[in-house]
Each structure stands twice: as C-alpha cells, then as structure tokens.
Design an enzyme around this catalytic site. Structure first.
Site, PDB file in Angstrom:
ATOM      1  N   SER A  86      -4.423   2.624  -8.642  1.00 26.82           N
ATOM      2  CA  SER A  86      -5.195   3.884  -8.605  1.00 26.82           C
ATOM      3  C   SER A  86      -5.962   3.960  -9.916  1.00 26.82           C
ATOM      4  O   SER A  86      -5.535   3.351 -10.918  1.00 26.82           O
ATOM      5  CB  SER A  86      -4.228   5.070  -8.500  1.00 26.82           C
ATOM      6  OG  SER A  86      -4.846   6.264  -8.948  1.00 26.82           O
TER       7      SER A  86
ATOM      8  N   TYR B  32       2.978   9.793 -11.832  1.00 27.42           N
ATOM      9  CA  TYR B  32       2.386   8.909 -10.810  1.00 27.42           C
ATOM     10  C   TYR B  32       1.548   7.835 -11.510  1.00 27.42           C
ATOM     11  O   TYR B  32       1.612   6.654 -11.158  1.00 27.42           O
ATOM     12  CB  TYR B  32       1.529   9.761  -9.876  1.00 27.42           C
ATOM     13  CG  TYR B  32       0.623   9.018  -8.927  1.00 27.42           C
ATOM     14  CD1 TYR B  32       1.108   8.481  -7.739  1.00 27.42           C
ATOM     15  CD2 TYR B  32      -0.748   8.876  -9.199  1.00 27.42           C
ATOM     16  CE1 TYR B  32       0.256   7.818  -6.853  1.00 27.42           C
ATOM     17  CE2 TYR B  32      -1.601   8.223  -8.322  1.00 27.42           C
ATOM     18  CZ  TYR B  32      -1.101   7.695  -7.153  1.00 27.42           C
ATOM     19  OH  TYR B  32      -1.935   7.044  -6.281  1.00 27.42           O
TER      20      TYR B  32
ATOM     21  N   ASN C 292       0.807  -1.224   0.000  1.00 26.07           N
ATOM     22  CA  ASN C 292       0.000   0.000   0.000  1.00 26.07           C
ATOM     23  C   ASN C 292       0.841   1.275   0.000  1.00 26.07           C
ATOM     24  O   ASN C 292       0.392   2.304  -0.509  1.00 26.07           O
ATOM     25  CB  ASN C 292      -0.922  -0.043   1.233  1.00 26.07           C
ATOM     26  CG  ASN C 292      -1.551   1.299   1.517  1.00 26.07           C
ATOM     27  OD1 ASN C 292      -2.507   1.692   0.871  1.00 26.07           O
ATOM     28  ND2 ASN C 292      -0.989   2.034   2.491  1.00 26.07           N
TER      29      ASN C 292
HETATM   30  N1  LIG Z   1      -5.434   9.032  -1.402  1.00 23.74           N
HETATM   31  C1  LIG Z   1      -5.911   8.767  -2.603  1.00 23.74           C
HETATM   32  O1  LIG Z   1      -6.779   9.485  -3.120  1.00 23.74           O
HETATM   33  C2  LIG Z   1      -5.447   7.542  -3.348  1.00 23.74           C
HETATM   34  C3  LIG Z   1      -6.138   7.181  -4.511  1.00 23.74           C
HETATM   35  C4  LIG Z   1      -5.715   6.059  -5.228  1.00 23.74           C
HETATM   36  C5  LIG Z   1      -4.638   5.307  -4.787  1.00 23.74           C
HETATM   37  N2  LIG Z   1      -3.984   5.688  -3.651  1.00 23.74           N
HETATM   38  C6  LIG Z   1      -2.856   4.851  -3.243  1.00 23.74           C
HETATM   39  O2  LIG Z   1      -3.119   4.310  -1.961  1.00 23.74           O
HETATM   40  C7  LIG Z   1      -1.899   4.158  -1.223  1.00 23.74           C
HETATM   41  C8  LIG Z   1      -1.986   4.865   0.112  1.00 23.74           C
HETATM   42  O3  LIG Z   1      -2.228   6.233  -0.143  1.00 23.74           O
HETATM   43  P1  LIG Z   1      -2.597   7.257   1.029  1.00 23.74           P
HETATM   44  O4  LIG Z   1      -3.380   8.336   0.392  1.00 23.74           O
HETATM   45  O5  LIG Z   1      -3.131   6.527   2.197  1.00 23.74           O
HETATM   46  O6  LIG Z   1      -1.141   7.828   1.348  1.00 23.74           O
HETATM   47  P2  LIG Z   1      -0.587   8.642   2.640  1.00 23.74           P
HETATM   48  O7  LIG Z   1      -1.696   8.980   3.569  1.00 23.74           O
HETATM   49  O8  LIG Z   1       0.247   9.735   2.065  1.00 23.74           O
HETATM   50  O9  LIG Z   1       0.353   7.556   3.368  1.00 23.74           O
HETATM   51  C9  LIG Z   1       1.455   7.038   2.670  1.00 23.74           C
HETATM   52  C10 LIG Z   1       2.027   5.876   3.437  1.00 23.74           C
HETATM   53  O10 LIG Z   1       3.135   5.339   2.677  1.00 23.74           O
HETATM   54  C11 LIG Z   1       4.299   5.316   3.502  1.00 23.74           C
HETATM   55  N3  LIG Z   1       5.486   5.562   2.688  1.00 23.74           N
HETATM   56  C12 LIG Z   1       5.719   6.606   1.859  1.00 23.74           C
HETATM   57  N4  LIG Z   1       6.940   6.516   1.318  1.00 23.74           N
HETATM   58  C13 LIG Z   1       7.508   5.387   1.820  1.00 23.74           C
HETATM   59  C14 LIG Z   1       8.765   4.744   1.672  1.00 23.74           C
HETATM   60  N5  LIG Z   1       9.726   5.246   0.882  1.00 23.74           N
HETATM   61  N6  LIG Z   1       8.983   3.599   2.351  1.00 23.74           N
HETATM   62  C15 LIG Z   1       8.043   3.075   3.152  1.00 23.74           C
HETATM   63  N7  LIG Z   1       6.844   3.632   3.343  1.00 23.74           N
HETATM   64  C16 LIG Z   1       6.578   4.774   2.685  1.00 23.74           C
HETATM   65  C17 LIG Z   1       4.085   6.409   4.531  1.00 23.74           C
HETATM   66  O11 LIG Z   1       4.880   6.170   5.689  1.00 23.74           O
HETATM   67  P3  LIG Z   1       5.294   7.388   6.703  1.00 23.74           P
HETATM   68  O12 LIG Z   1       4.078   7.690   7.525  1.00 23.74           O
HETATM   69  O13 LIG Z   1       6.414   6.842   7.484  1.00 23.74           O
HETATM   70  O14 LIG Z   1       5.681   8.541   5.820  1.00 23.74           O
HETATM   71  C18 LIG Z   1       2.587   6.256   4.794  1.00 23.74           C
HETATM   72  O15 LIG Z   1       2.351   5.213   5.704  1.00 23.74           O
HETATM   73  C19 LIG Z   1      -0.787   4.697  -2.135  1.00 23.74           C
HETATM   74  O16 LIG Z   1      -0.197   3.644  -2.850  1.00 23.74           O
HETATM   75  C20 LIG Z   1      -1.545   5.620  -3.090  1.00 23.74           C
HETATM   76  O17 LIG Z   1      -0.886   5.781  -4.306  1.00 23.74           O
HETATM   77  C21 LIG Z   1      -4.370   6.771  -2.924  1.00 23.74           C
END
Ligand SMILES: NC(=O)c1ccc[n+]([C@@H]2O[C@H](COP(=O)([O-])OP(=O)(O)OC[C@H]3O[C@@H](n4cnc5c(N)ncnc54)[C@H](OP(=O)(O)O)[C@@H]3O)[C@@H](O)[C@H]2O)c1
Length: 250
Positions: free
Chosen positions: A140, A155, A86
């Site tokens: 996504s 992205y 994730n």
């Molecule tokens: N939000 C949306 O609208 C959306 C839509 C479609 C898909 N997604 C996908 O869903 C997933 C989660 O998104 P989110 O919105 O929940 O993101 P988020 O709130 O920004 O959280 C990102 C998470 O990834 C971890 N992370 C980032 N860089 C990392 C690295 N280099 N190594 C290990 N861990 C890392 C972060 O850890 P730290 O807390 O330690 O930084 C955090 O736990 C992602 O793959 C994103 O692309 C999101």
C-alpha cells in the site's frame, strides 16, 4: 508458457481487489484458485461466475490450516505458478497514539504479514522443485514513510513489512527462478474504503492528481502484467499505482 497452463492462487479474492484480479486472470485463461477466509456467499457467487475456477477457504493467520489447504490444492493442480498475496485488513483507526488497540494491531500484523509468510511457506517447496515461480505481494502507499499517517499507522507498519519481505525474499530466491514483487496501491474503492468517513474521502480526493479513487479493475491489469512472462526481468521491485497521490498527496 502460455497463460492457459498457468495456475494462479489469489488470496482474499472473494471481494474487492482480489476479486478483480481473479476475474482478469480468468479472462486471460489462467486456472484460477479463488480464496476467502470463510466459505461466504460472495466467494460462492464468484466461483459460479467463473466456471472451472477452484475455491479454497482458510484463515491466513492459521499456519497449519493454510499449509494443509494449499497442499490439497497442490494435489489437484500439481503446482501453483503464481501466488498473489492479496488478503489484508485494516482495523486500528486512531486519532491519538493512546488510541492504538494492541489486539487490533496484532490482528493486522497476523493477517497482513504472517498471512503472506504462511502462504509463501506453503507454495515455495514446489516452486523450488520446479525452479520457477512468481509471488506478488499487496502492499500500500501507506508502506512508505512519506505517506504514513497517524490514523492508520499500525496498518502502515504491516505494509512496510511487506516491502521489506518482498525484497529479502527476492534476493534469496530470484537466482532460483522465483520472482517476488510488490504492488502499492493508493486508494481503491472496496469494502475496505467504505469504512472511511466522508471527510476522509474528501481529503484523500483532494490529494489525488486524477481527482478520484481507483476502481479495483484499474489495479488488476498491473498485477497480471507482473504475473505474466512479459515481466520476466522484474523482481524485487515495488510499484505504486495511486493516480498521482504520491506526488500531490496531502
Ligand atoms: N482498498 C484500498 O484502498 C487498498 C489500498 C492499498 C492496499 N490495499 C490492500 O489490498 C488488499 C485487498 O484490499 P481490499 O480493499 O480489496 O480488501 P477487502 O475488500 O476488505 O477484501 C479483503 C479480502 O481479504 C480476505 N481476508 C481478510 N482477512 C482474512 C484472513 N484472516 N484470512 C484469509 N482471508 C482474509 C477477505 O476474505 P472474506 O471475504 O472471507 O472476509 C477478502 O477476500 C489488502 O491487502 C489491502 O491492504 C487496499
């Protein structure tokens, strides 16, 4: 197997979508392994909120560190039944092709594509030995050419790669008992979406049939369905959860 005996590792579960998945997995009696890139206060707070859960910290872009930290977990738990890839980032926000920053594009690729590959490399040998395993990759809607936009297209490349990888690995490993599937959320309220401008949010809302962004806990149940044996016949598939954006979307 009941969920009680199942171990689930959710990368990027310190915040956002991963956190919602971890909380639901915990409620369903999985043995939950939380993960973040750093040993942050929010990761710590979540572990306290979920007594008995484990915590592991590694940067998914670092192949060696990812391997070593996952081996330490495996030594403690024996096997990881479900891996949810994730963790992800979005960096490049462009208005013109000239705006693409190579370093940001490379970092997006490293976290979003190489990161899941590193995690799969670390868990796969024990899954193969056990003859069973389950990998769920977070894509996504930006992965699909019809919903690609210039503003986030580097992205989008990474998420298209996730779909490709999910299917390639499913073809190879499903006959060996390991399922691979991908989830493609639309727009979800997390720290990632907080970066969007009000103008962008308004435009996005106008394109969603349900007229709002998703909450992370509206995505988590589907992830946990894929994690469960109820989805035993599903592999190599990708699932859009977007409030109807893909049939209305602008
Ligand atoms: N939000 C949306 O609208 C959306 C839509 C479609 C898909 N997604 C996908 O869903 C997933 C989660 O998104 P989110 O919105 O929940 O993101 P988020 O709130 O920004 O959280 C990102 C998470 O990834 C971890 N992370 C980032 N860089 C990392 C690295 N280099 N190594 C290990 N861990 C890392 C972060 O850890 P730290 O807390 O330690 O930084 C955090 O736990 C992602 O793959 C994103 O692309 C999101």
């Amino acid at each position: 197997m009941t969920t009680k005996n199942k171990v689930i590792l959710i990368t990027g579960s310190s915040r956002g979508l991963g956190k919602a998945i971890a909380i639901l997995a915990y409620r369903q009696s999985y043995r939950v392994i939380l993960h973040g890139s750093t040993d942050s206060d929010h990761l710590d707070a979540l572990q306290k909120q979920l007594p008995g859960s484990m915590k592991v910290v590694f940067d998914v872009t670092d192949k060696q560190q990812t391997y070593e930290e996952i081996q330490k977990v495996l030594k403690q738990v024996g096997a990881i039944d479900v891996l949810v890839n994730n963790a992800g980032i979005i960096l490049n926000k462009v208005k013109h092709i000239e705006d693409v920053d190579d370093e940001m594009a490379w970092q997006e690729w490293k976290v979003n594509v190489l990161g899941p590959i590193h995690c799969i490399q670390a868990v796969l040998p024990t899954m193969l030995t056990a003859g069973k395993g389950n990998v769920i990759n977070m894509a996504s809607i930006k992965a699909y050419p019809n919903f690609s936009t210039l503003s986030s297209f580097t992205y989008g490349h990474t998420k298209a790669a996730i779909l490709q990888m999910t299917k390639a690995l499913a073809k190879e490993y499903s006959p060996k008992g390991i399922r691979f599937n991908a989830i493609a959320p639309g727009y979800v309220i997390t720290d990632m979406s907080k970066q969007w401008t009000n103008e962008a949010k308004k435009r996005i809302n106008n394109g969603i049939l349900l007229d709002r962004l998703a909450n992370p806990d509206e995505i988590a149940p589907f992830v946990m369905f894929l994690a469960s044996d109820d989805s035993a016949y599903i592999t190599g598939s990708d699932f859009v959860i977007d409030g109807g954006y893909s049939i209305k979307g602008k």
